[in-house]
Motif scaffolding. Structure first.
Motif, short mmCIF file in Angstrom:
data_model
loop_
_atom_site.label_atom_id
_atom_site.label_comp_id
_atom_site.label_asym_id
_atom_site.label_seq_id
_atom_site.Cartn_x
_atom_site.Cartn_y
_atom_site.Cartn_z
N GLU A 93 0.86 -1.23 -0.30
CA GLU A 93 0.00 0.14 -0.01
C GLU A 93 0.77 1.27 -0.09
OE1 GLU A 93 -3.57 0.97 0.23
OE2 GLU A 93 -2.30 2.62 -0.32
N ASP A 94 0.78 2.23 -0.97
CA ASP A 94 1.67 3.34 -1.33
C ASP A 94 0.93 4.43 -0.15
OD1 ASP A 94 -0.42 3.29 -3.16
OD2 ASP A 94 0.65 5.08 -4.03
N ASP A 109 -2.83 -3.38 -2.94
CA ASP A 109 -3.43 -2.15 -3.44
C ASP A 109 -2.85 -2.36 -5.14
OD1 ASP A 109 -4.33 0.41 -3.91
OD2 ASP A 109 -2.35 1.33 -3.61
N GLY A 125 -2.98 0.64 -7.64
CA GLY A 125 -2.41 1.74 -7.88
C GLY A 125 -1.09 1.80 -7.00
CA CA Z 1 -2.24 3.12 -4.25
#
Ligand code: CA
Length: 219
Positions: free
Chosen positions: A7-8, A51, A53
């Motif tokens: 998860e960014d 995630d 993206g």
């Molecule tokens: Ca993301």
């Protein structure tokens, strides 16, 4: 059980990894697609929370390449994109389930439990073995119907040995299931927990398999 969280978004990643840790999972959290691949190459996880993206490499690409390499982990996609196409391409790339952000934590926990259950070929939500019953959802353990009091680590270790029951796990495998990267592992930690569990469950319930590790057994 050990999870890899990809998860960014720092805020979401931090709160998810905190919440999952409280739920008794060992969590390793990475913030981009390449780090996810590196972590997956070590192959110590029970489940991947991904995630879509992501910087450096998109989640979908990480997932489809992981499956192409033969990766078997249950994969739960967590995505902010509500577009139907993302869900469809995620599932078609090899994900087992998805959640759309923002989601309810209890729903996340329940889906994680369901995926882990299915992955070990278990349909029943509660694990029963001999006189011992373990409920992953309520995190309760009963011996002959009596509720036992187990520490978080004792519970995690017992769950690893019981899901599925009878599989032999080495000390290193048990350590990997119990501890994420940011935890120091005491040299005899696993032995200490096994010792405590035997006191509570009976010495014969957890057997030493000489030179290999540990397994649960009924007399
Ligand atoms: Ca993301």
């Amino acid at each position: 059980m050990r999870l890899l969280l990809v998860e960014d978004d720092a805020m979401i990643g931090e709160s998810l990894s905190e919440a999952l840790t409280i739920e008794n999972y060992a969590v390793d959290w990475v913030l981009d697609g390449r780090s996810a691949e590196l972590a997956l190459a070590h192959d110590v996880y029970d489940l991947l929370l991904l995630d879509l993206g992501l910087p450096k490499k998109q989640g979908l690409q990480v997932l489809s390449e992981y499956r192409l390499r033969g990766g078997m982990l249950p994969v739960l996609i967590i995505t902010a994109r509500d577009a139907m196409t993302d869900k469809v391409s995620g599932l078609d790339a090899g994900a087992d389930d998805y959640l759309v952000k923002p989601f309810d934590l209890d729903e996340l926990f329940a889906r994680v439990r369901a995926l882990l259950r299915r992955h070990t070929g278990r349909a029943q939500p509660v694990i029963t073995f001999g006189q011992v019953m373990l409920d992953p959802a309520s995190r309760e353990v009963f011996l002959r119907g009596q509720l036992l009091s187990l520490s978080a680590r004792e519970f995690a270790l017992l769950l690893a040995l019981l899901d599925p029951p009878g599989r032999v796990l080495s000390r290193a495998e048990l350590e990997e299931k119990l501890y994420s990267w940011d935890h120091e592992i005491g040299s005899n930690a696993v032995e200490v927990y096994i010792h405590h569990l035997r006191k509570k469950l009976g010495t014969e319930f957890i057997r030493n398999v000489r030179g290999v590790g540990y397994k649960v057994a009924v007399a």
